[in-house]
Motif scaffolding. Structure first.
Motif, short mmCIF file in Angstrom:
data_model
loop_
_atom_site.label_atom_id
_atom_site.label_comp_id
_atom_site.label_asym_id
_atom_site.label_seq_id
_atom_site.Cartn_x
_atom_site.Cartn_y
_atom_site.Cartn_z
N LEU A 1 0.87 -1.33 -0.19
CA LEU A 1 0.14 0.00 -0.21
C LEU A 1 0.95 1.25 0.01
N ASP A 2 2.05 1.35 0.62
CA ASP A 2 2.92 2.26 1.01
C ASP A 2 3.37 2.79 -0.58
N ARG A 3 3.86 1.59 -1.30
CA ARG A 3 4.35 1.96 -2.58
C ARG A 3 3.43 2.13 -3.57
N ALA A 4 2.15 1.50 -3.62
CA ALA A 4 1.07 1.80 -4.53
C ALA A 4 0.74 3.52 -4.27
N ALA A 5 0.65 3.70 -2.91
CA ALA A 5 0.33 4.98 -2.81
C ALA A 5 1.23 5.98 -3.35
N GLU A 6 2.35 5.81 -3.35
CA GLU A 6 3.35 6.79 -3.91
C GLU A 6 3.30 6.65 -5.17
N LEU A 7 3.20 5.63 -5.97
CA LEU A 7 2.86 5.56 -7.46
C LEU A 7 1.49 6.21 -7.88
N PHE A 8 0.51 6.03 -7.16
CA PHE A 8 -0.88 6.41 -7.69
C PHE A 8 -0.71 8.16 -7.53
N ALA A 9 -0.10 8.68 -6.20
CA ALA A 9 -0.15 10.00 -6.20
C ALA A 9 0.73 10.77 -7.02
N LYS A 10 1.78 10.21 -7.83
CA LYS A 10 2.63 10.56 -8.84
C LYS A 10 2.11 10.42 -10.13
N SER A 11 1.72 9.42 -10.62
CA SER A 11 1.14 8.93 -11.81
C SER A 11 -0.47 8.94 -11.95
N GLY A 12 -1.00 9.06 -11.14
CA GLY A 12 -2.61 8.91 -11.35
C GLY A 12 -2.89 7.36 -11.28
N PHE A 13 -4.05 7.06 -10.65
CA PHE A 13 -4.31 5.69 -10.59
C PHE A 13 -4.75 5.14 -11.92
N PRO A 14 -5.32 5.71 -12.87
CA PRO A 14 -5.61 5.27 -14.20
C PRO A 14 -4.45 4.96 -15.08
N SER A 15 -3.51 5.44 -14.84
CA SER A 15 -2.03 5.44 -15.43
C SER A 15 -1.35 4.22 -14.95
N ALA A 16 -1.33 3.76 -13.85
CA ALA A 16 -0.61 2.69 -13.24
C ALA A 16 -1.37 1.58 -13.48
N THR A 17 -0.25 0.50 -13.89
CA THR A 17 -0.56 -0.77 -14.20
C THR A 17 -0.31 -1.67 -12.94
N VAL A 18 -0.83 -2.84 -12.87
CA VAL A 18 -0.57 -3.82 -11.81
C VAL A 18 0.98 -4.24 -12.08
N SER A 19 1.41 -4.12 -13.29
CA SER A 19 2.87 -4.32 -13.27
C SER A 19 3.70 -3.22 -12.84
N ASP A 20 3.14 -1.91 -12.78
CA ASP A 20 3.96 -0.90 -12.36
C ASP A 20 3.96 -0.83 -10.70
N ILE A 21 2.83 -1.39 -10.24
CA ILE A 21 2.73 -1.84 -8.74
C ILE A 21 3.70 -2.75 -8.44
N ALA A 22 3.80 -3.94 -9.01
CA ALA A 22 4.47 -4.92 -8.80
C ALA A 22 5.93 -4.30 -8.83
#
Length: 198
Positions: free
Chosen positions: A21-42
């Motif tokens: 959740l910590d890493r995903a929150a940083e990713l979503f905050a930076k890139s936006g949820f729609p742009s982030a993929t499951v591969s990006d989260i992984a």
């Protein structure tokens, strides 16, 4: 198969879920949820997609985890402060200071909560919205206790409450906690603007 036992969870299962959740929150905050993929989260978690799916079934479930963990912390603060001692003014001051500490300490989660709520499935979105309303209602009740005249106009009481949240909620877009104004001072400034000490 009868008698077969479920595979036990690893001892650090919850810690790993939280780390995701910590890493995903940083990713979503930076890139936006729609742009982030499951591969990006992984990739952000230095994990495989299959390992990620062991902890969360979908990208939307990760998003809900980010939001619900953050808002649950805010609800806990509401309960703790509102049921505690002190005048309404003292309790609201304390509550706003605690909110700001969460906003600073979990800035990415706060941004995700503000920007990506509409990407949740309807039932999960309603769950988050209900908790948001609980927080807003608690703050409004304190404002009315501070200024009983607000009780005569529910619309004005709500407007004043939302003005207060508008000031502190979006501070993550511009506020620098290492700057000259502390989080406590910023919370006090916002409070003074909607409820000056007469």
């Amino acid at each position: 198969m009868e008698g077969q036992m479920a595979r036990p969870q690893a001892a650090d299962y919850e810690e790993r879920r939280e780390a995701i959740l910590d890493r995903a929150a940083e990713l979503f905050a930076k890139s936006g949820f729609p742009s982030a993929t499951v591969s990006d989260i992984a990739r952000a978690c230095n994990a495989s997609k299959s390992l990620l799916y062991h902890y969360y079934r979908s990208k939307e479930e990760v998003l809900f985890g980010v939001m619900s963990s953050h808002i649950d912390d805010l609800v806990d603060e509401v309960v703790s402060v509102c049921e505690g001692p002190g005048t309404a003014r003292e309790r609201l001051t304390a509550l706003l200071r605690r909110f700001m500490k969460h906003y600073v300490g979990a800035a990415s989660r706060q941004k995700v909560l503000l920007n990506d709520l509409n990407h949740l499935p309807d039932d999960k979105r309603q769950e988050i919205v209900a908790k948001q309303r609980r927080i807003i209602d608690a703050v409004q009740a304190l404002l009315v206790e501070i200024d009983p005249a607000l009780a005569e106009s529910a619309g004005e009481a709500r407007a004043q409450t939302m003005l207060l949240f508008g000031m502190i909620n979006w501070s993550s877009n511009w506020y620098d906690p290492d700057g000259p104004v502390s989080p406590d001072r910023l919370a006090d400034m916002a409070f003074a603007m909607v409820a000056p000490d007469r």
